[in-house]
Enzyme design. Structure first.
Site, PDB file in Angstrom:
ATOM      1  CB  THR A  54      -0.785   0.065   1.397  1.00  0.00           C
ATOM      2  OG1 THR A  54      -0.186  -0.050   2.326  1.00  0.00           O
ATOM      3  CG2 THR A  54      -2.056  -1.106   1.194  1.00  0.00           C
ATOM      4  N   GLY A  55       1.258   1.823  -1.107  1.00  0.00           N
ATOM      5  CA  GLY A  55       2.046   2.990  -1.302  1.00  0.00           C
ATOM      6  C   GLY A  55       1.432   4.220  -0.203  1.00  0.00           C
ATOM      7  CB  THR A  56      -0.367   3.806   1.762  1.00  0.00           C
ATOM      8  OG1 THR A  56      -0.492   2.827   1.546  1.00  0.00           O
ATOM      9  CG2 THR A  56      -1.492   4.380   3.131  1.00  0.00           C
ATOM     10  CB  SER A  57      -2.598   9.183   1.160  1.00  0.00           C
ATOM     11  OG  SER A  57      -1.671   9.312   0.451  1.00  0.00           O
TER      12      SER A  57
END
Length: 206
Positions: free
Chosen positions: A10-13
């Protein structure tokens, strides 16, 4: 040596924001394998207690395993003590797990207790840092641009929700590893953990 396939991560924010009366917590939905969008509906926001939430950035397998472990730990503590676990206690327990066996994750422990709302950032080696607000993941630089401009101590619940939604939307527009919608929740002493519906999220972004 054979080339290993890309790992889904999850590269994610993810985001946590304190306000006057509690905390707002949120995360996007996208998971990637290298430059490929592997999944558009990954859960990165987990309820781990009536007053506690966890957000995850990093390897999906590690994140899911940690969410199950922490939910069980929080439940056991609550049963033995007959009271909710403090946010600091949950952050310390999480940090201890990671310091004993590092995971490829960056976490937020977010919640509300007798001392108010708290946000703790936990790194992969077990470092624990409290703050009034925090963003993690590959989309965090874009979120911090919005957060630094919009955050104020003691802000209202509505303003904190709008700020979180705007921050996650901004990261989804600029970070290739973030996006595909968001999950948002509010945690207060009175109501506990309350997840927003999709229509409520849409209204915040309108």
């Amino acid at each position: 040596m054979e080339n290993q396939p890309p790992v889904m991560k999850t590269g994610t924010s993810t985001i946590g924001i304190t306000f006057n009366g509690g905390v707002v917590v949120g995360a996007d939905h996208r998971a990637t394998m290298g430059h490929f969008i592997a999944n558009k509906s990954v859960q990165k926001l987990f309820k781990i207690g009536d007053n506690l939430a966890l957000t995850t950035a990093g390897l999906v397998g590690h994140a899911q395993s940690l969410s199950r472990t922490l939910a069980a730990e929080v439940s056991l503590v609550q049963m033995s003590r007959q009271q909710p676990m403090t946010v600091k206690g949950a952050a310390t327990r999480t940090a201890n797990i990671l310091s004993g066996r590092p995971h490829w994750v960056q976490l937020l422990i977010v919640g509300d207790d007798a001392e108010g709302g708290h946000v703790y950032s936990i790194d992969s080696a077990g470092g624990s840092i409290p703050d009034s607000y925090c963003a993690t993941g590959s989309g965090s630089p874009y979120m911090y641009g919005v957060l630094e401009d919009g955050f104020s101590e003691g802000m209202s619940r509505t303003d904190a929700l709008k700020l979180a939604a705007r921050s996650l939307y901004a990261s989804g527009q600029r970070d290739a590893a973030s996006g595909n919608g968001m999950d948002l929740a509010v945690i207060t002493a009175k109501e506990g953990y309350v997840a927003l519906t999709q229509s409520e999220v849409d209204k915040l972004l309108a």
